[in-house]
Design a protein around this motif. Sequence first.
Motif, PDB file in Angstrom:
ATOM      1  N   UNK A 218       5.364  22.322 -72.887  1.00  9.32           N
ATOM      2  CA  UNK A 218       4.325  22.121 -73.899  1.00  9.32           C
ATOM      3  C   UNK A 218       4.474  20.777 -74.614  1.00  9.32           C
ATOM      4  N   UNK A 219       5.654  20.187 -74.547  1.00  9.35           N
ATOM      5  CA  UNK A 219       5.885  18.886 -75.187  1.00  9.35           C
ATOM      6  C   UNK A 219       5.374  17.714 -74.357  1.00  9.35           C
ATOM      7  N   UNK A 220       4.973  17.967 -73.111  1.00 10.54           N
ATOM      8  CA  UNK A 220       4.534  16.882 -72.226  1.00 10.54           C
ATOM      9  C   UNK A 220       3.081  16.523 -72.549  1.00 10.54           C
ATOM     10  N   UNK A 221       2.814  15.281 -72.909  1.00  9.84           N
ATOM     11  CA  UNK A 221       1.429  14.896 -73.219  1.00  9.84           C
ATOM     12  C   UNK A 221       0.564  14.824 -71.956  1.00  9.84           C
ATOM     13  N   UNK A 222      -0.719  15.066 -72.124  1.00 14.19           N
ATOM     14  CA  UNK A 222      -1.669  14.907 -71.026  1.00 14.19           C
ATOM     15  C   UNK A 222      -1.688  16.027 -70.017  1.00 14.19           C
TER      16      UNK A 222
ATOM     17  N   UNK B  92       9.808  13.933 -56.961  1.00 20.56           N
ATOM     18  CA  UNK B  92      10.828  14.662 -57.715  1.00 20.56           C
ATOM     19  C   UNK B  92      11.749  13.648 -58.385  1.00 20.56           C
ATOM     20  N   UNK B  93      12.231  13.925 -59.603  1.00 19.24           N
ATOM     21  CA  UNK B  93      13.029  12.926 -60.315  1.00 19.24           C
ATOM     22  C   UNK B  93      14.509  12.956 -59.955  1.00 19.24           C
ATOM     23  N   UNK B  94      15.127  11.790 -60.040  1.00 15.65           N
ATOM     24  CA  UNK B  94      16.572  11.662 -59.847  1.00 15.65           C
ATOM     25  C   UNK B  94      17.129  10.863 -61.009  1.00 15.65           C
ATOM     26  N   UNK B  95      18.352  11.215 -61.386  1.00 16.93           N
ATOM     27  CA  UNK B  95      19.007  10.605 -62.539  1.00 16.93           C
ATOM     28  C   UNK B  95      20.329  10.012 -62.077  1.00 16.93           C
ATOM     29  N   UNK B  96      20.530   8.750 -62.341  1.00 16.84           N
ATOM     30  CA  UNK B  96      21.790   8.116 -61.943  1.00 16.84           C
ATOM     31  C   UNK B  96      22.956   8.785 -62.665  1.00 16.84           C
ATOM     32  N   UNK B  97      23.954   9.211 -61.910  1.00 18.73           N
ATOM     33  CA  UNK B  97      25.092   9.913 -62.484  1.00 18.73           C
ATOM     34  C   UNK B  97      26.138   8.938 -62.998  1.00 18.73           C
ATOM     35  N   UNK B  98      26.547   9.140 -64.223  1.00 14.98           N
ATOM     36  CA  UNK B  98      27.691   8.404 -64.760  1.00 14.98           C
ATOM     37  C   UNK B  98      28.967   8.980 -64.165  1.00 14.98           C
ATOM     38  N   UNK B  99      30.060   8.322 -64.429  1.00 17.18           N
ATOM     39  CA  UNK B  99      31.338   8.839 -63.960  1.00 17.18           C
ATOM     40  C   UNK B  99      31.608  10.237 -64.485  1.00 17.18           C
TER      41      UNK B  99
ATOM     42  N   UNK C 203      19.886  15.239 -58.786  1.00 14.96           N
ATOM     43  CA  UNK C 203      18.493  15.634 -58.615  1.00 14.96           C
ATOM     44  C   UNK C 203      18.078  16.534 -59.767  1.00 14.96           C
ATOM     45  N   UNK C 204      16.987  16.188 -60.401  1.00 17.87           N
ATOM     46  CA  UNK C 204      16.435  16.995 -61.490  1.00 17.87           C
ATOM     47  C   UNK C 204      15.424  17.962 -60.881  1.00 17.87           C
ATOM     48  N   UNK C 205      15.615  19.258 -61.120  1.00 16.74           N
ATOM     49  CA  UNK C 205      14.812  20.271 -60.434  1.00 16.74           C
ATOM     50  C   UNK C 205      13.391  20.411 -60.928  1.00 16.74           C
ATOM     51  N   UNK C 206      12.630  19.355 -60.809  1.00 18.60           N
ATOM     52  CA  UNK C 206      11.207  19.351 -61.159  1.00 18.60           C
ATOM     53  C   UNK C 206      10.464  18.732 -59.991  1.00 18.60           C
ATOM     54  N   UNK C 207       9.267  19.236 -59.702  1.00 21.82           N
ATOM     55  CA  UNK C 207       8.487  18.718 -58.572  1.00 21.82           C
ATOM     56  C   UNK C 207       7.039  18.531 -58.995  1.00 21.82           C
TER      57      UNK C 207
ATOM     58  N   UNK D  16      10.484  12.615 -68.303  1.00 18.24           N
ATOM     59  CA  UNK D  16      10.799  12.848 -66.895  1.00 18.24           C
ATOM     60  C   UNK D  16       9.527  13.259 -66.155  1.00 18.24           C
ATOM     61  N   UNK D  17       8.767  14.173 -66.746  1.00 14.74           N
ATOM     62  CA  UNK D  17       7.564  14.689 -66.088  1.00 14.74           C
ATOM     63  C   UNK D  17       6.465  13.639 -66.095  1.00 14.74           C
ATOM     64  N   UNK D  18       6.336  12.890 -67.185  1.00 19.38           N
ATOM     65  CA  UNK D  18       5.350  11.814 -67.222  1.00 19.38           C
ATOM     66  C   UNK D  18       5.637  10.793 -66.116  1.00 19.38           C
ATOM     67  N   UNK D  19       6.899  10.371 -65.984  1.00 17.14           N
ATOM     68  CA  UNK D  19       7.272   9.400 -64.945  1.00 17.14           C
ATOM     69  C   UNK D  19       7.062   9.980 -63.550  1.00 17.14           C
ATOM     70  N   UNK D  20       7.312  11.287 -63.421  1.00 20.16           N
ATOM     71  CA  UNK D  20       7.146  11.949 -62.130  1.00 20.16           C
ATOM     72  C   UNK D  20       5.694  11.917 -61.678  1.00 20.16           C
TER      73      UNK D  20
END
Length: 266
Positions: free
Chosen positions: A43-47, A131-138, A192-196, A113-117
């Motif tokens: 619900x927080x995602x605009x548009x 689907x989004x991916x997030x660079x993993x830090x150490x 991998x962020x579990x959104x499609x 994340x969803x807007x960029x997706x």
Amino acid sequence: MSVTIIIPARFASTRYPGKPLVALRGAGGEARSLIRRSWDAAMDVPGIDRVIVATDDERIRDHARGFGAEVAMTSATCRNGTERVAEAVANLGLTSEIVVNLQGDAPLTPAWFIEDLVTGLRADPQAALATPVLNSTGRMRAELIADRQAGRVGGTTAVFNDEMQALYFSKEVVPYAAGPFDDDEPTPVHHHVGVYAYRPEALADYAGWPEGRLEKLEGLEQLRFLEQGRRVRCVLVESRGREFWELNNPEDVPKLEQMMLRMGLN
């Protein structure tokens, strides 16, 4: 371009039965269910034109309706969230140009994340989904490795080419990187962020394909698209200081609650 978010949720999870109704306590001390927090994130995602919870369980249906969610009932035969989303789209006769599957175990998914997706899928007309991916830090890489060493199925990692086309997804930590890495240092591993975000025609095709061999081995629904030769676009998203983790096991509850406390999320 109309966009609908569907949140698939089932009670009979193999690793964590009843997971959607598990309560998570935020920084303000309020306990809200996992499905409620996932719905709040959507619900927080605009548009977005519409947010729907898709389930086959009356307990989840009644709970979701209790906090004001629209609910679509689906069959108990759906093997994964994508099949459940596809069935909900077909049953409701949805005509949205993009359908987003926000997994019900990812309440910390930031709106951007969803807007960029959605933006990424629009930019790649050849892609069946994004689907989004997030660079993993150490630190994140170490947590992923620790889960695997403890025999827990934790986060999923993604490998993609220079055009951001997915090559593979795995519950193992790939690619191999010797390290060592400092806690805040970027690594070659992408979480991998579990959104499609799907095109509706790709969803309809997916529902008609048999379960893939690699999909079954890894337990990752998105591999069915790769096994069928469909283009999956990975969209690199930025954390902007937010921590991200999905609730896969009971041990993840205190981890998520600590993350919400650190980030001041109620």
